[in-house]
Design an enzyme around this catalytic site. Structure first.
Site, PDB file in Angstrom:
ATOM      1  N   HIS A  92       0.854  -1.193   0.000  1.00 38.39           N
ATOM      2  CA  HIS A  92       0.000   0.000   0.000  1.00 38.39           C
ATOM      3  C   HIS A  92       0.888   1.240   0.000  1.00 38.39           C
ATOM      4  O   HIS A  92       2.004   1.210   0.527  1.00 38.39           O
ATOM      5  CB  HIS A  92      -0.927  -0.011   1.220  1.00 38.39           C
ATOM      6  CG  HIS A  92      -2.001   1.029   1.128  1.00 38.39           C
ATOM      7  ND1 HIS A  92      -1.776   2.343   1.452  1.00 38.39           N
ATOM      8  CD2 HIS A  92      -3.285   0.958   0.700  1.00 38.39           C
ATOM      9  CE1 HIS A  92      -2.889   3.027   1.245  1.00 38.39           C
ATOM     10  NE2 HIS A  92      -3.812   2.217   0.784  1.00 38.39           N
ATOM     11  N   GLU A 140      -3.621   2.877  -7.283  1.00 36.85           N
ATOM     12  CA  GLU A 140      -4.055   3.974  -6.392  1.00 36.85           C
ATOM     13  C   GLU A 140      -3.070   5.135  -6.490  1.00 36.85           C
ATOM     14  O   GLU A 140      -2.024   5.104  -5.827  1.00 36.85           O
ATOM     15  CB  GLU A 140      -4.053   3.512  -4.927  1.00 36.85           C
ATOM     16  CG  GLU A 140      -5.065   2.479  -4.562  1.00 36.85           C
ATOM     17  CD  GLU A 140      -5.327   2.468  -3.043  1.00 36.85           C
ATOM     18  OE1 GLU A 140      -6.464   2.153  -2.688  1.00 36.85           O
ATOM     19  OE2 GLU A 140      -4.430   2.791  -2.247  1.00 36.85           O
TER      20      GLU A 140
END
Ligand code: G3P
Length: 222
Positions: A92, A140
């Site tokens: 992430h 993302e």
């Protein structure tokens, strides 16, 4: 897997401890009522308390590339699995990893029958991630995270470009997108761009009425 809404609880106060359980129960209720595929991604310390109380899948936010042994403070995949997690995010943007560790962690998860979602920030890193053979990549762009400005509206080319490159490199890998997703229309556009769902956090976690936001998001899956 059906198209999915994956809710990352991050370390927000609204999604920590007892509040994490409350939010996971809301997700579970909405999933049961609508038949939608909702996955919750709480902090490691909350996985056990949540997984026993809900029917929807629970994933970890991160695992480390370690096995059993002397690794104080690390997150062991076997441990999150025994706490009830069915998969994990990796890399992430708030927890970046080295390429070699991402590859090894994807393999560790697969060996345990767990799902891997490797997050990426652009088309080049999506290309690299797809070559590591995870179950999913999630594109993302970090600059849109937490802004409420949806990647599927603001940067459609990075989403469709990721979908295209993954098809070329490793068509078995499925693509998600995230950052700034707050409503059903964002989800609908994400699917139109070729993804199989979205990864989001603040739009639901920080909402006054998370249930209402989830119901709206799910309209985009229809
Ligand atoms: O993992 C999901 C996340 O980074 C996106 O965050 O708050 O923009 O939905 P948010």
């Amino acid at each position: 897997m059906d198209n999915a809404i994956i809710l990352n609880f991050k370390t927000y106060e609204e999604s920590t401890g007892d509040k994490a359980l409350r939010l996971a129960r809301i997700c579970d209720d909405v999933a049961r009522e609508t038949g939608a595929n909702i996955i919750v991604v709480p902090q490691v310390a909350d996985i056990y308390r949540i997984s026993g109380e809900v029917s929807i899948p629970v994933y970890a936010q991160h695992i480390d590339n370690i096995g059993y042994g002397s690794n104080t403070g690390h997150v062991l995949a076997e441990s999150v699995k025994s706490s009830g997690a069915k998969g994990s995010l990796l890399n992430h943007s708030e927890m970046r990893l080295k390429l070699a560790d991402i590859e090894a962690s994807v393999e560790r998860l697969r060996a345990l029958g767990m799902t891997s979602i490797v997050c990426t920030n652009n088309i080049n890193t999506t290309r690299a991630a797809a070559s590591l053979n995870p179950d999913f990549v999630a594109i993302e762009p970090p600059e849109l995270i937490g802004t409420g400005v949806s990647v599927s509206r603001a940067r459609p080319e990075i989403v469709s470009g990721s979908v295209d490159i993954v098809k070329e490199i490793n068509p078995k890998v499925r693509v998600l997108c995230g950052a700034g997703i707050t409503e059903g229309e964002d989800v609908r556009r994400a699917l139109e761009l070729g993804t199989c769902g979205v990864l989001l956090a603040s739009g639901v976690v920080k909402a006054k009425d998370p249930r209402a936001v989830l119901m709206d998001l799910i309209k985009g899956l229809e």
